[in-house]
Design a protein around this motif. Sequence first.
Motif, PDB file in Angstrom:
ATOM      1  N   ASN A 146       0.782  -1.229   0.000  1.00 49.88           N
ATOM      2  CA  ASN A 146       0.000   0.000   0.000  1.00 49.88           C
ATOM      3  C   ASN A 146       0.817   1.284   0.000  1.00 49.88           C
ATOM      4  O   ASN A 146       0.319   2.351  -0.352  1.00 49.88           O
ATOM      5  N   ALA A 147       2.094   1.227   0.387  1.00 50.84           N
ATOM      6  CA  ALA A 147       2.943   2.426   0.395  1.00 50.84           C
ATOM      7  C   ALA A 147       4.057   2.349  -0.645  1.00 50.84           C
ATOM      8  O   ALA A 147       4.949   3.191  -0.655  1.00 50.84           O
ATOM      9  N   GLN A 148       4.003   1.349  -1.519  1.00 53.18           N
ATOM     10  CA  GLN A 148       5.062   1.160  -2.514  1.00 53.18           C
ATOM     11  C   GLN A 148       4.754   1.918  -3.806  1.00 53.18           C
ATOM     12  O   GLN A 148       3.605   2.233  -4.114  1.00 53.18           O
ATOM     13  N   ASP A 149       5.802   2.166  -4.569  1.00 57.87           N
ATOM     14  CA  ASP A 149       5.636   2.788  -5.880  1.00 57.87           C
ATOM     15  C   ASP A 149       4.926   1.811  -6.819  1.00 57.87           C
ATOM     16  O   ASP A 149       5.201   0.604  -6.785  1.00 57.87           O
ATOM     17  N   PRO A 150       4.025   2.295  -7.668  1.00 53.86           N
ATOM     18  CA  PRO A 150       3.275   1.409  -8.574  1.00 53.86           C
ATOM     19  C   PRO A 150       4.172   0.539  -9.444  1.00 53.86           C
ATOM     20  O   PRO A 150       3.802  -0.586  -9.784  1.00 53.86           O
ATOM     21  N   SER A 151       5.345   1.034  -9.792  1.00 52.47           N
ATOM     22  CA  SER A 151       6.224   0.304 -10.707  1.00 52.47           C
ATOM     23  C   SER A 151       6.680  -1.038 -10.157  1.00 52.47           C
ATOM     24  O   SER A 151       6.977  -1.968 -10.924  1.00 52.47           O
ATOM     25  N   ILE A 152       6.719  -1.186  -8.841  1.00 46.43           N
ATOM     26  CA  ILE A 152       7.225  -2.422  -8.246  1.00 46.43           C
ATOM     27  C   ILE A 152       6.117  -3.452  -8.021  1.00 46.43           C
ATOM     28  O   ILE A 152       6.379  -4.652  -7.926  1.00 46.43           O
ATOM     29  N   LYS A 153       4.881  -3.006  -7.966  1.00 47.27           N
ATOM     30  CA  LYS A 153       3.794  -3.890  -7.562  1.00 47.27           C
ATOM     31  C   LYS A 153       3.582  -5.044  -8.539  1.00 47.27           C
ATOM     32  O   LYS A 153       3.496  -6.208  -8.136  1.00 47.27           O
ATOM     33  N   GLY A 234      11.690  -2.968  -2.299  1.00 48.12           N
ATOM     34  CA  GLY A 234      11.072  -1.690  -2.546  1.00 48.12           C
ATOM     35  C   GLY A 234      11.691  -0.563  -1.738  1.00 48.12           C
ATOM     36  O   GLY A 234      12.841  -0.621  -1.319  1.00 48.12           O
ATOM     37  N   LYS A 235      10.903   0.472  -1.486  1.00 44.07           N
ATOM     38  CA  LYS A 235      11.439   1.712  -0.928  1.00 44.07           C
ATOM     39  C   LYS A 235      11.873   1.602   0.536  1.00 44.07           C
ATOM     40  O   LYS A 235      12.564   2.479   1.046  1.00 44.07           O
TER      41      LYS A 235
END
Length: 272
Positions: A146-153, A234-235
């Motif tokens: 839910n807090a990740q950048d869309p590119s990684i999902k 991720g971040k």
Amino acid sequence: MKSIVLIHGTWCNGTFWGDFASQLEKTGLQIHTPSLRYHDLPYEEGIKKVGDVSLTDYVDDLVSLVESLEEPPLLLGHSLGCLLAQMVAERTPVAGMILMGPAPTADIFALYPTMLASFLPHFLRWGFWKKPIPPYKKAFFSYCLNAQDPSIKEKLYQNLVPDSGKVYTQMAFPFLDKSRASYVDFRNITGPVLVITGSEDKMTVSAIARKTAHNYKDSVLVSLTGADHMYPTGKFQGKTLSVIRAWLEEQEFTIKKMYKVLFLLLIWLGLF
């Protein structure tokens, strides 16, 4: 060289750790990244076998690995892997545990709204207690990333595998499980424990991490502001690794200090 066994969570396998394992290896640890039973199979093959695998089945495999090592390793779990790590540590000696976003042991309340929502589609199916749980995309994106950048999902989702309905029945409804698999006797577990949680973790909320840390006398709880459930990638990977490195360094310092005190005591007693 000290070993560390990385225990992945739901819908993942040993390949999940990727760069996280490589970065952790730079601390001087020997890394082991097992896949839980049937999680290393192709999707269509795994979904036919994993549905009725139990928590105990997973733990039996992990205990065999731990006991095959030259000395008790550290255990690092993520999500479901944290519950499994504690079950392993109850049965065989380990050097300590790192628990990231821990799934609940039986003594911890687990039916929080976002956690229920994550797996509600599965529990609404007849026979959910023996059926495989496919990786639900909406739940994975909304409550795990839910807090990740869309590119990684999307990239992470493509590598997911089915998991066991029996395992989730044992965790969510421990009072219905005659084997009492998710009950852990914390008195049988020794060694330091690091618990990591995130302020935005919706898959295993912070209240569970706080209670998990409370169950251990020698524990440290660290909350990462803004972090969701995906600590190893991720971040939030960098922050997570920094916390782990600092804790490992503190444990090394504590051990050296203990040996120094013992050495001085032996000198004082005239035994050295």
